[in-house]
Design an enzyme around this catalytic site. Structure first.
Site, PDB file in Angstrom:
ATOM      1  N   GLU A  46      36.129  38.872  41.387  1.00  9.07           N
ATOM      2  CA  GLU A  46      35.494  39.518  40.243  1.00  9.07           C
ATOM      3  C   GLU A  46      34.000  38.993  39.823  1.00  9.07           C
ATOM      4  OE1 GLU A  46      37.725  39.067  36.634  1.00  9.07           O
ATOM      5  OE2 GLU A  46      36.532  40.805  35.465  1.00  9.07           O
ATOM      6  N   HIS A  72      36.998  32.354  35.515  1.00 10.95           N
ATOM      7  CA  HIS A  72      38.456  32.215  35.151  1.00 10.95           C
ATOM      8  C   HIS A  72      39.059  32.451  36.396  1.00 10.95           C
ATOM      9  CE1 HIS A  72      37.696  36.326  34.486  1.00 10.95           C
ATOM     10  NE2 HIS A  72      38.968  36.651  34.972  1.00 10.95           N
ATOM     11  N   HIS A 131      43.120  36.847  41.056  1.00  5.04           N
ATOM     12  CA  HIS A 131      41.830  37.022  41.297  1.00  5.04           C
ATOM     13  C   HIS A 131      41.087  35.821  40.929  1.00  5.04           C
ATOM     14  CE1 HIS A 131      41.689  39.166  37.377  1.00  5.04           C
ATOM     15  NE2 HIS A 131      40.385  38.444  37.096  1.00  5.04           N
TER      16      HIS A 131
HETATM   17 CO   LIG Z   1      39.267  38.636  35.253  1.00  8.58          CO
END
Ligand SMILES: [Co+2]
Ligand SMILES: [Co+2]
Lengths: 144, 144
Positions: free
Chosen positions: B130, B7, B79
């Site tokens: 991430e 994502h 992010h």
């Molecule tokens: Co995330």
């Protein structure tokens, strides 16, 4: 209206160093460096199975991302690009809904040779959204 | 090491308003709002055929993204999350190569219930990365 996520663009101070670093540290699959003088950037694609990140370095102080790099000297996430079927329809629809297109509002030819436009970040949660009409390359099979 | 892009996360001041806006303006497919008190955020997924954007609103001043929103009041790209096969191996490999893991360096349970870690943005072109180990749900077919 919006379709696939075409790419996520990250501005970097040195695209060769960045590509090497993503490859060495993250095991990322990176392309060769391409210079696009008419767009003021040098780019590398970091390809993933379902999408790609585009690392972009400004080639000079006139580059459209030179100011961003000056404000964010380490680099940073710059924009997200969604595909649309028809950029002219997308533009009309968006403007009729009150969204603003960056620049003079005209569709431009983007870094990948396809028609693109950018939406005003203030209209979308501080996020610069690029819309790109991905023109399918004519293959021998489909050419007349 | 890195696999799929899981994502792209965008911090927003009001996730309900943002989701409505993305849907109305861009024709985006948006999920219902989910509140994740233990992560300090309220989220909506904007799904595309090949990936998803996660709109995140801080639920209070202690939220991990409260400071980001204070510095970027309209919101902004926060992010990018890549999937990895094994988060412990990823962490060891990255640390042996000199990358720094945010916080105390330990793997945490992320917003989607999977083990995650975040890398120090200064090490990756100002970009917060991430890493998430996507644990495949046990289905009836594979359960013993
Ligand atoms: Co995330
Ligand atoms: Co782009």
């Amino acid at each position: 209206m919006i379709g696939r996520i075409n790419h996520i663009a990250i501005a970097v101070p040195d695209v060769t160093a960045a590509a090497q670093h993503w490859q060495t540290m993250l095991g990322a699959t990176v392309s060769a460096v391409q210079t696009l003088p008419e767009h003021g950037v040098r780019i590398v694609f970091v390809t993933a199975p379902n999408g790609k990140v585009e690392l972009m370095e400004p080639i000079d102080a006139q580059s459209p991302i030179a100011g961003f790099l000056q404000r964010n000297q380490d680099g940073g996430m710059h924009h997200i690009c969604y595909e649309v079927d028809d950029i002219a329809v997308a533009r009309e629809t968006l403007e009729s809904r009150g969204a603003r297109v960056l620049g003079n509002g005209e569709v431009k030819i983007g870094a990948h040779g396809n028609p693109v436009l950018f939406l005003y970040p203030k209209d979308f949660n501080g996020t610069l959204i690029e819309l790109e009409q991905v023109v399918t390359a004519t293959t021998d099979a489909s050419a007349e």
